[in-house]
Design a protein around this motif. Structure first.
Motif, mmCIF file in Angstrom:
data_model
loop_
_atom_site.group_PDB
_atom_site.id
_atom_site.type_symbol
_atom_site.label_atom_id
_atom_site.label_comp_id
_atom_site.label_asym_id
_atom_site.label_seq_id
_atom_site.Cartn_x
_atom_site.Cartn_y
_atom_site.Cartn_z
ATOM 1 N N GLN A 24 0.825 -1.221 0.000
ATOM 2 C CA GLN A 24 0.000 0.000 0.000
ATOM 3 C C GLN A 24 0.858 1.271 0.000
ATOM 4 O OE1 GLN A 24 -2.816 -1.942 -0.778
ATOM 5 N NE2 GLN A 24 -3.786 -0.155 0.130
ATOM 6 N N SER A 45 -5.175 4.192 -0.271
ATOM 7 C CA SER A 45 -6.316 3.918 0.601
ATOM 8 C C SER A 45 -6.816 2.485 0.371
ATOM 9 C CB SER A 45 -7.438 4.922 0.344
ATOM 10 O OG SER A 45 -7.945 4.768 -0.962
ATOM 11 N N PRO A 46 -7.505 1.913 1.354
ATOM 12 C CA PRO A 46 -7.983 0.528 1.215
ATOM 13 C C PRO A 46 -8.856 0.307 -0.025
ATOM 14 C CG PRO A 46 -8.202 1.233 3.483
ATOM 15 C CD PRO A 46 -7.796 2.440 2.682
ATOM 16 N N GLU A 47 -9.666 1.288 -0.410
ATOM 17 C CA GLU A 47 -10.512 1.127 -1.596
ATOM 18 C C GLU A 47 -9.775 1.469 -2.890
ATOM 19 O OE1 GLU A 47 -10.760 5.358 -0.575
ATOM 20 O OE2 GLU A 47 -10.915 3.576 0.663
ATOM 21 N N GLY A 48 -8.527 1.947 -2.780
ATOM 22 C CA GLY A 48 -7.709 2.236 -3.957
ATOM 23 C C GLY A 48 -8.085 3.515 -4.698
ATOM 24 N N ARG A 49 -8.846 4.407 -4.073
ATOM 25 C CA ARG A 49 -9.300 5.624 -4.748
ATOM 26 C C ARG A 49 -8.528 6.877 -4.345
ATOM 27 N NH1 ARG A 49 -13.216 5.490 -7.972
ATOM 28 N NH2 ARG A 49 -13.876 7.622 -7.573
ATOM 29 N N SER A 50 -7.609 6.784 -3.394
ATOM 30 C CA SER A 50 -6.842 7.965 -3.019
ATOM 31 C C SER A 50 -5.447 7.582 -2.520
ATOM 32 C CB SER A 50 -7.579 8.791 -1.962
ATOM 33 O OG SER A 50 -7.691 8.066 -0.769
ATOM 34 N N SER A 69 -6.821 12.173 -5.152
ATOM 35 C CA SER A 69 -7.948 11.253 -5.319
ATOM 36 C C SER A 69 -8.399 11.167 -6.751
ATOM 37 C CB SER A 69 -9.122 11.645 -4.441
ATOM 38 O OG SER A 69 -9.124 12.917 -3.986
#
Length: 70
Positions: A24, A45-50, A69
């Motif tokens: 990460q 970020s965990p969701e991969g968006r930022s 982001s």
């Protein structure tokens, strides 16, 4: 490998860099149009968006918190 390019609408490309992604973590060494160098230390970020972290100028030591982001 990851590449970064900063573009200013008035001046064009004002910084470029490249680095590595490990898990990460993203670490990028960059150089600005003003001939300074620095490092960006970011976390995906965990969701991969930022990306969250900071940019640090090697010359002045100045650190700027950053969130990118999509």
């Amino acid at each position: 490998m990851v590449a970064l390019q900063e573009v200013n609408p008035f001046y064009g490309v004002t910084a470029v860099g490249q680095g590595q992604i490990q898990g990460q973590s993203v670490l990028i060494n960059y150089q600005t149009a003003a001939n300074t160098q620095g490092v960006a230390n970011l976390t995906i970020s965990p969701e991969g968006r930022s990306l969250n972290g900071f940019f640090r100028d090697n010359y002045s030591g100045y650190t700027i918190p950053m969130t990118l982001s999509r």
